[in-house]
Design a protein around this motif. Structure first.
Motif, PDB file in Angstrom:
ATOM      1  N   ASP A  19       0.729  -1.180   0.073  1.00 47.78           N
ATOM      2  CA  ASP A  19      -0.006  -0.165  -0.138  1.00 47.78           C
ATOM      3  C   ASP A  19       1.056   1.452   0.070  1.00 47.78           C
ATOM      4  OD1 ASP A  19      -2.495  -1.299  -0.144  1.00 47.78           O
ATOM      5  OD2 ASP A  19      -2.495  -1.438   2.011  1.00 47.78           O
ATOM      6  N   VAL A  20       1.885   1.331   0.620  1.00 54.22           N
ATOM      7  CA  VAL A  20       3.096   2.113   0.502  1.00 54.22           C
ATOM      8  C   VAL A  20       3.553   2.580  -0.789  1.00 54.22           C
ATOM      9  CG1 VAL A  20       5.267   3.089   1.319  1.00 54.22           C
ATOM     10  CG2 VAL A  20       3.848   2.054   3.121  1.00 54.22           C
ATOM     11  N   TYR A  21       3.683   1.163  -1.538  1.00 55.20           N
ATOM     12  CA  TYR A  21       4.080   1.640  -2.838  1.00 55.20           C
ATOM     13  C   TYR A  21       2.959   2.132  -3.876  1.00 55.20           C
ATOM     14  CZ  TYR A  21       8.196  -1.170  -1.672  1.00 55.20           C
ATOM     15  OH  TYR A  21       9.441  -1.864  -1.408  1.00 55.20           O
ATOM     16  N   LYS A  22       1.785   1.826  -3.730  1.00 55.43           N
ATOM     17  CA  LYS A  22       0.544   2.344  -4.251  1.00 55.43           C
ATOM     18  C   LYS A  22       0.477   3.780  -4.196  1.00 55.43           C
ATOM     19  CE  LYS A  22      -2.096  -1.930  -4.214  1.00 55.43           C
ATOM     20  NZ  LYS A  22      -3.460  -2.605  -3.760  1.00 55.43           N
ATOM     21  N   ALA A  23       0.669   4.259  -2.931  1.00 54.55           N
ATOM     22  CA  ALA A  23       0.643   5.441  -2.404  1.00 54.55           C
ATOM     23  C   ALA A  23       1.719   6.445  -3.079  1.00 54.55           C
ATOM     24  CB  ALA A  23       0.832   5.789  -0.933  1.00 54.55           C
ATOM     25  N   LEU A  24       2.906   5.899  -3.356  1.00 54.13           N
ATOM     26  CA  LEU A  24       3.929   6.626  -4.083  1.00 54.13           C
ATOM     27  C   LEU A  24       3.661   6.873  -5.286  1.00 54.13           C
ATOM     28  CD1 LEU A  24       7.146   4.950  -2.088  1.00 54.13           C
ATOM     29  CD2 LEU A  24       6.270   7.405  -1.872  1.00 54.13           C
ATOM     30  N   ASP A  25       3.101   5.617  -6.067  1.00 50.28           N
ATOM     31  CA  ASP A  25       2.619   5.862  -7.266  1.00 50.28           C
ATOM     32  C   ASP A  25       1.661   6.880  -7.589  1.00 50.28           C
ATOM     33  OD1 ASP A  25       4.385   3.757  -8.697  1.00 50.28           O
ATOM     34  OD2 ASP A  25       2.979   2.209  -7.870  1.00 50.28           O
ATOM     35  N   TYR A  26       0.520   6.837  -6.448  1.00 53.11           N
ATOM     36  CA  TYR A  26      -0.594   7.952  -6.776  1.00 53.11           C
ATOM     37  C   TYR A  26      -0.061   9.162  -6.605  1.00 53.11           C
ATOM     38  CZ  TYR A  26      -5.046  10.039  -5.645  1.00 53.11           C
ATOM     39  OH  TYR A  26      -6.111  10.902  -5.721  1.00 53.11           O
ATOM     40  N   MET A  27       1.260   9.248  -5.985  1.00 53.41           N
ATOM     41  CA  MET A  27       1.736  10.764  -5.659  1.00 53.41           C
ATOM     42  C   MET A  27       2.915  11.258  -6.613  1.00 53.41           C
ATOM     43  SD  MET A  27       2.283  11.192  -1.412  1.00 53.41           S
ATOM     44  CE  MET A  27       2.897   9.590  -1.018  1.00 53.41           C
ATOM     45  N   GLY A  28       2.893  10.111  -7.750  1.00 57.40           N
ATOM     46  CA  GLY A  28       3.824  10.455  -8.528  1.00 57.40           C
ATOM     47  C   GLY A  28       5.219  10.343  -8.004  1.00 57.40           C
ATOM     48  N   ILE A  29       5.719   9.642  -7.263  1.00 58.05           N
ATOM     49  CA  ILE A  29       7.068   9.502  -6.611  1.00 58.05           C
ATOM     50  C   ILE A  29       7.605   8.291  -7.282  1.00 58.05           C
ATOM     51  CG2 ILE A  29       8.537   9.556  -4.659  1.00 58.05           C
ATOM     52  CD1 ILE A  29       6.272  11.380  -3.427  1.00 58.05           C
ATOM     53  N   ASN A  30       8.669   8.277  -7.934  1.00 59.49           N
ATOM     54  CA  ASN A  30       9.589   7.082  -8.125  1.00 59.49           C
ATOM     55  C   ASN A  30      10.189   6.384  -6.971  1.00 59.49           C
ATOM     56  OD1 ASN A  30       9.111   6.752 -10.859  1.00 59.49           O
ATOM     57  ND2 ASN A  30      10.186   8.423 -11.362  1.00 59.49           N
ATOM     58  N   TYR A  31      10.405   5.137  -7.001  1.00 63.78           N
ATOM     59  CA  TYR A  31      10.944   4.334  -5.695  1.00 63.78           C
ATOM     60  C   TYR A  31      11.513   3.148  -6.363  1.00 63.78           C
ATOM     61  CZ  TYR A  31       6.746   1.533  -6.306  1.00 63.78           C
ATOM     62  OH  TYR A  31       5.792   0.623  -6.651  1.00 63.78           O
ATOM     63  N   ILE A  32      12.472   2.778  -5.483  1.00 60.93           N
ATOM     64  CA  ILE A  32      13.346   1.488  -5.786  1.00 60.93           C
ATOM     65  C   ILE A  32      13.359   0.723  -4.509  1.00 60.93           C
ATOM     66  CG2 ILE A  32      15.888   0.775  -6.233  1.00 60.93           C
ATOM     67  CD1 ILE A  32      16.330   3.631  -6.966  1.00 60.93           C
ATOM     68  N   GLU A  33      13.163  -0.646  -4.867  1.00 58.37           N
ATOM     69  CA  GLU A  33      13.556  -1.733  -3.955  1.00 58.37           C
ATOM     70  C   GLU A  33      14.710  -2.296  -4.395  1.00 58.37           C
ATOM     71  OE1 GLU A  33      11.112  -5.887  -2.956  1.00 58.37           O
ATOM     72  OE2 GLU A  33       9.964  -4.212  -2.020  1.00 58.37           O
ATOM     73  N   THR A  34      15.774  -2.268  -3.403  1.00 59.08           N
ATOM     74  CA  THR A  34      17.056  -2.844  -3.869  1.00 59.08           C
ATOM     75  C   THR A  34      17.206  -4.472  -4.156  1.00 59.08           C
ATOM     76  OG1 THR A  34      17.740  -3.272  -1.484  1.00 59.08           O
ATOM     77  CG2 THR A  34      18.142  -1.319  -2.306  1.00 59.08           C
ATOM     78  N   THR A  35      18.009  -4.724  -4.977  1.00 57.52           N
ATOM     79  CA  THR A  35      17.984  -6.386  -5.295  1.00 57.52           C
ATOM     80  C   THR A  35      19.563  -6.822  -5.152  1.00 57.52           C
ATOM     81  OG1 THR A  35      18.594  -5.603  -7.522  1.00 57.52           O
ATOM     82  CG2 THR A  35      16.317  -6.080  -7.221  1.00 57.52           C
ATOM     83  N   ASN A  36      20.288  -5.964  -4.851  1.00 57.26           N
ATOM     84  CA  ASN A  36      21.837  -6.689  -4.786  1.00 57.26           C
ATOM     85  C   ASN A  36      22.780  -5.517  -3.653  1.00 57.26           C
ATOM     86  OD1 ASN A  36      22.187  -4.528  -6.316  1.00 57.26           O
ATOM     87  ND2 ASN A  36      23.159  -5.527  -8.076  1.00 57.26           N
ATOM     88  N   CYS A  37      22.199  -4.881  -3.048  1.00 54.96           N
ATOM     89  CA  CYS A  37      22.876  -3.843  -2.220  1.00 54.96           C
ATOM     90  C   CYS A  37      21.861  -3.315  -0.950  1.00 54.96           C
ATOM     91  CB  CYS A  37      23.512  -2.678  -3.037  1.00 54.96           C
ATOM     92  SG  CYS A  37      22.329  -1.620  -3.780  1.00 54.96           S
ATOM     93  N   GLU A  38      22.247  -2.538  -0.013  1.00 55.36           N
ATOM     94  CA  GLU A  38      21.703  -1.836   0.553  1.00 55.36           C
ATOM     95  C   GLU A  38      21.036  -0.569   0.173  1.00 55.36           C
ATOM     96  OE1 GLU A  38      22.573  -2.144   4.744  1.00 55.36           O
ATOM     97  OE2 GLU A  38      24.183  -3.250   4.274  1.00 55.36           O
ATOM     98  N   ALA A  39      19.928  -0.097   0.919  1.00 51.57           N
ATOM     99  CA  ALA A  39      19.425   1.027   0.480  1.00 51.57           C
ATOM    100  C   ALA A  39      20.489   2.079   0.608  1.00 51.57           C
ATOM    101  CB  ALA A  39      18.267   1.447   1.316  1.00 51.57           C
ATOM    102  N   ASP A  40      21.147   2.151   1.530  1.00 48.43           N
ATOM    103  CA  ASP A  40      22.232   3.232   1.966  1.00 48.43           C
ATOM    104  C   ASP A  40      23.070   3.205   0.796  1.00 48.43           C
ATOM    105  OD1 ASP A  40      21.102   2.562   4.455  1.00 48.43           O
ATOM    106  OD2 ASP A  40      22.846   2.439   5.671  1.00 48.43           O
ATOM    107  N   ASP A  41      23.309   2.237  -0.041  1.00 47.18           N
ATOM    108  CA  ASP A  41      24.284   2.298  -1.057  1.00 47.18           C
ATOM    109  C   ASP A  41      24.070   3.091  -2.196  1.00 47.18           C
ATOM    110  OD1 ASP A  41      26.462   0.662   0.140  1.00 47.18           O
ATOM    111  OD2 ASP A  41      25.088  -0.998  -0.123  1.00 47.18           O
ATOM    112  N   ILE A  42      22.497   2.506  -2.634  1.00 46.84           N
ATOM    113  CA  ILE A  42      21.977   3.646  -3.734  1.00 46.84           C
ATOM    114  C   ILE A  42      21.460   5.003  -3.152  1.00 46.84           C
ATOM    115  CG2 ILE A  42      19.565   3.716  -4.782  1.00 46.84           C
ATOM    116  CD1 ILE A  42      20.840   1.361  -5.748  1.00 46.84           C
ATOM    117  N   ILE A  43      21.347   5.251  -2.014  1.00 44.20           N
ATOM    118  CA  ILE A  43      21.217   6.552  -1.690  1.00 44.20           C
ATOM    119  C   ILE A  43      22.610   7.294  -1.736  1.00 44.20           C
ATOM    120  CG2 ILE A  43      20.713   8.098   0.483  1.00 44.20           C
ATOM    121  CD1 ILE A  43      18.589   5.801   1.150  1.00 44.20           C
ATOM    122  N   ALA A  44      23.606   6.731  -1.314  1.00 47.87           N
ATOM    123  CA  ALA A  44      24.817   7.493  -1.246  1.00 47.87           C
ATOM    124  C   ALA A  44      25.276   7.861  -2.871  1.00 47.87           C
ATOM    125  CB  ALA A  44      25.902   6.816  -0.737  1.00 47.87           C
TER     126      ALA A  44
END
Length: 280
Positions: free
Chosen positions: A95-120
């Motif tokens: 539901d959080v992902y649906k809400a982000l879609d509704y607000m027009g905000i892109n998101y990522i769910e990591t597949t091979n690293c931590e969120a910290d690494d993508i953010i950095a």
């Protein structure tokens, strides 16, 4: 200059899920407190920051490469696969992902690293031509703070925007020394053990004297206090390993170009978003 808000999605979501006063359900009996808290907090953050670009990054369920460095890394975390749905935050994540879609905000769910690494990687890639605001309570991001990178710690009316001055005043070190600092003192949140006898004041003093972690290690014989000298010498391997776990670099591929992350603020309310995704 552009304002690029990068949200540590998992961090904010867990903060809201466990920070709400009680389990909240909608008219159909569906638990929504995590989604409600996340959307409400994010909208307040957006109003505060007024970003031109937004990205939310979430940790996916996959093997953590840092565990190859230290098997104890984050071994203290709860295994939510064993938690019933009513108490499991991941049950509300779709539901959080649906809400982000509704607000027009892109998101990522990591597949091979931590969120910290993508953010950095995003922060370090675009800090030359954008003001970067990282929204997270994870202090590891303090090492990224610079003239154009700050860390927003959301806590309602007590929300704080951390700059270089905050790190200098709070810890007595510069942001680019923060990963060294945590390597010395450890991090209980991530199950990282520091060097014995070295607390925050001692670590800061060592860094003010020697500048870097390697300089401390290489000049351990010059440390005046015998117990601290002994700890550095005996914990050299651990300290270096800690730094490998804690440091953040620009090394991940960026799933979105910056132009894909432009944000148009439509001033929606939390109720409108929840209604828009059919859970209110």
């Amino acid at each position: 200059m552009d304002k690029f808000l990068i949200v540590d999605g998992s961090n904010l979501f867990f903060q809201m899920f466990f920070g709400m006063p009680a389990r909240i359900v909608n008219g159909e009996g569906k638990a929504i407190q995590g989604t409600l808290g996340f959307v409400g907090a994010l909208l307040k953050i957006i109003r505060k920051v007024e970003p031109t670009h937004i990205l939310a990054v979430f940790d996916g369920e996959h093997e953590n490469s840092r565990c190859e460095i230290d098997a104890d890394y984050k071994a203290n975390r709860i295994d939510y696969s064993m938690v019933n749905e009513k108490e499991n935050p991941f049950s509300q994540l779709p539901d959080v992902y649906k809400a982000l879609d509704y607000m027009g905000i892109n998101y990522i769910e990591t597949t091979n690293c931590e969120a910290d690494d993508i953010i950095a990687s995003y922060a370090l890639s675009f800090c030359d031509n954008s003001d970067i605001i990282i929204c997270s309570f994870d202090s590891d991001f303090f090492q990224l703070i610079s003239e154009h990178v700050s860390v927003l710690r959301y806590r309602g009316k007590n929300t704080m925007l951390c700059s270089s001055q905050h790190i200098i005043e709070k810890y007595g070190i510069y942001p680019n020394q923060y990963a060294y600092f945590k390597s010395l003192v450890g991090d209980t949140a991530d199950n990282i053990k520091g060097a014995e006898k070295i607390g925050i004041k001692t670590a800061a003093s060592l860094l003010r004297t020697f500048g870097t972690l390697e300089n401390i290690i290489c000049n351990a014989e010059d440390i005046d206090k015998p117990s601290i000298k002994k700890s550095i010498i005996e914990n050299t391997e651990r300290i270096r390993k800690n730094y490998e776990l804690i440091r953040l670099e620009k090394k991940q591929l960026l799933p979105y170009d910056k132009c894909d992350l432009e944000f148009i603020n439509t001033s929606k309310t939390t109720t409108e978003v929840l209604k828009g995704i059919g859970i209110k």
